[in-house]
Design a protein around this motif. Structure first.
Motif, PDB file in Angstrom:
ATOM      1  N   ILE A  52       0.822  -1.220   0.000  1.00 19.83           N
ATOM      2  CA  ILE A  52       0.000   0.000   0.000  1.00 19.83           C
ATOM      3  C   ILE A  52       0.851   1.263   0.000  1.00 19.83           C
ATOM      4  O   ILE A  52       0.694   2.160  -0.835  1.00 19.83           O
ATOM      5  CB  ILE A  52      -0.967  -0.003   1.203  1.00 19.83           C
ATOM      6  N   ASP A  53       1.766   1.384   0.956  1.00 20.09           N
ATOM      7  CA  ASP A  53       2.605   2.595   1.012  1.00 20.09           C
ATOM      8  C   ASP A  53       4.004   2.364   0.435  1.00 20.09           C
ATOM      9  O   ASP A  53       4.885   3.201   0.566  1.00 20.09           O
ATOM     10  CB  ASP A  53       2.706   3.110   2.444  1.00 20.09           C
ATOM     11  N   LYS A  54       4.207   1.195  -0.193  1.00 16.92           N
ATOM     12  CA  LYS A  54       5.453   0.862  -0.887  1.00 16.92           C
ATOM     13  C   LYS A  54       6.683   0.853   0.018  1.00 16.92           C
ATOM     14  O   LYS A  54       7.817   0.911  -0.463  1.00 16.92           O
ATOM     15  CB  LYS A  54       5.688   1.835  -2.051  1.00 16.92           C
ATOM     16  N   SER A  55       6.479   0.773   1.316  1.00 17.29           N
ATOM     17  CA  SER A  55       7.603   0.622   2.243  1.00 17.29           C
ATOM     18  C   SER A  55       7.779  -0.865   2.560  1.00 17.29           C
ATOM     19  O   SER A  55       6.816  -1.635   2.495  1.00 17.29           O
ATOM     20  CB  SER A  55       7.345   1.416   3.522  1.00 17.29           C
TER      21      SER A  55
END
Length: 402
Positions: free
Chosen positions: A122-125
């Motif tokens: 979702i947040d690409k972390s």
């Protein structure tokens, strides 16, 4: 110590009758209720004697119950040791190894009430694991439990040193049972160096030793003697008749708990009572003063083992951990044989990764009767997942903790 599961048959074949004169010895098996033939030297034409080995399923369950909690508590510690109090999932293998990594991943997935995965697509972390908010609140109580443990640990460390012949133990031996005692990971700096009036570190023969600075006679009282004092003060009287369960309330008696299915005859019980009545030197007296072959000295060894297990949090140690005290405590060469002969006091289980010796009187079923502040804290944490039995929830094993 030789591997219990490989060599138990050989050791048992050399067993003498328990307490000296019994003709119907019953010892624990490691695979349930089953009969095994143990060969004895007999005259030609006579059949070999048979002995029945009993497994105590409730105590085996102690080891089964601690598997998942041990993983949970270890993962909690790893997460808390990170600066961000979160651990990247890709770094989990570095912390626990490739094989164990999958066990920890299963725990993370199974217990979202304790562990929360953050990041991801979702947040690409990169995905990481951290403690849930509820787990964080309970984890904050650990410092208070550690503070309550400190005087208990200092007392128990002093007693451990007083049990040894020279009032010293190799530091590596203490480290071997550190988690079982409830010691913090940095106990050398945070505990030992904090109390120079009690402890001193010194090298001897190339090994670092923990030395006792001052002897304290008030500590030279065993857990068994403290329990005896409680029984006397409560008005419990000595039994005049032969007890059917082997228990006797005299000043030199041990609490016995024979397994279900054990059917001793009167001759056996009479010998048990003689052994229970027999006086013996205190475990806190120097073992060099006694001949190992003396019957009273052999009973004293039982008291040493009883006291050592009583000083652990969960009153249990692996056979290898017990064997580490062999030299300093003057334990018998055939330690396994001694433990099996006194099956009413000790129970040996091979459940889990290693064989473990359990002090039977410390448990009611699979539950530890008395718990120290650290175990009570761990119970609160595990209660998040609905775990109500905390008897086997420590990352290691066990202490007398008053």
């Amino acid at each position: 110590m030789r591997d219990l599961r490989i060599h138990v048959h050989l050791m048992l074949s050399q067993l003498q009758r328990p307490y000296g004169l019994n003709k119907m010895g019953v010892f624990y098996a490691f695979s349930g209720y089953r009969r095994m033939q143990i060969m004895h030297k007999t005259t030609v034409g006579r059949k070999p004697k048979k002995k029945i080995y009993h497994r105590v399923h409730e105590l085996d369950r102690v080891m089964e119950l601690q598997k998942k909690p041990a993983l949970i508590l270890q993962l909690k510690s790893i997460i808390q040791s990170q600066k961000t109090e979160s651990l990247l999932l890709r770094d989990l293998e570095k912390e626990v190894g490739f094989v164990q990594k999958w066990n920890y991943m299963a725990v993370i997935d199974k217990y979202p009430s304790i562990f929360r995965v953050i990041g991801g697509q979702i947040d690409k972390s990169p995905p990481a694991v951290t403690l849930s908010e509820k787990a964080k609140k309970i984890a904050a109580l650990e410092s208070e439990a550690r503070e309550q443990m400190e005087p208990i640990l200092v007392k128990n460390l002093r007693k451990l040193l007083m049990l040894s012949v020279d009032c010293r133990l190799p530091l590596e031996t203490i480290e071997l049972i550190a988690s079982e005692l409830g010691l913090p990971s940095d106990f050398k700096n945070s505990l030992i160096l904090k109390y120079p009036q009690y402890f001193r570190l010194n090298e001897f023969n190339g090994r670092e030793y923990l030395h006792l600075e001052n002897w304290d006679s008030s500590l030279a009282v065993t857990v068994r003697e403290e329990r005896l004092g409680t029984l006397i003060s409560s008005g419990q009287s000595q039994r005049a008749k032969i007890s059917k369960d082997g228990n006797f309330s005299g000043p030199f008696a041990f609490k016995l708990n024979f397994p279900a299915g054990f059917r001793p005859n009167m001759s056996y019980l009479e010998e048990v009572q003689k052994w229970q009545k027999m006086d013996f030197p205190s475990p806190y007296l120097n073992a060099r003063r006694f001949e190992a072959s003396d019957r009273k000295a052999r009973k004293r060894v039982v008291a040493v083992l009883h006291e050592l297990l009583s000083l652990t949090m969960e009153r249990r140690l692996t056979s290898a951990q017990l064997d580490a005290f062999h030299s300093e405590y003057r334990l018998p060469a055939r330690l396994l044989l001694c433990l099996i002969k006194h099956q009413g006091i000790f129970y040996i289980t091979n459940k889990g990764v290693k064989s473990t010796v359990i002090l039977k009187e410390a448990y009611e079923g699979s539950n530890l009767i008395h718990k120290c502040p650290l175990l009570e804290f761990r119970d609160k944490l595990l209660a998040i997942i609905g775990r109500k039995d905390g008897s086997s929830c420590a990352g290691g094993s066990a202490s007398v903790l008053n």
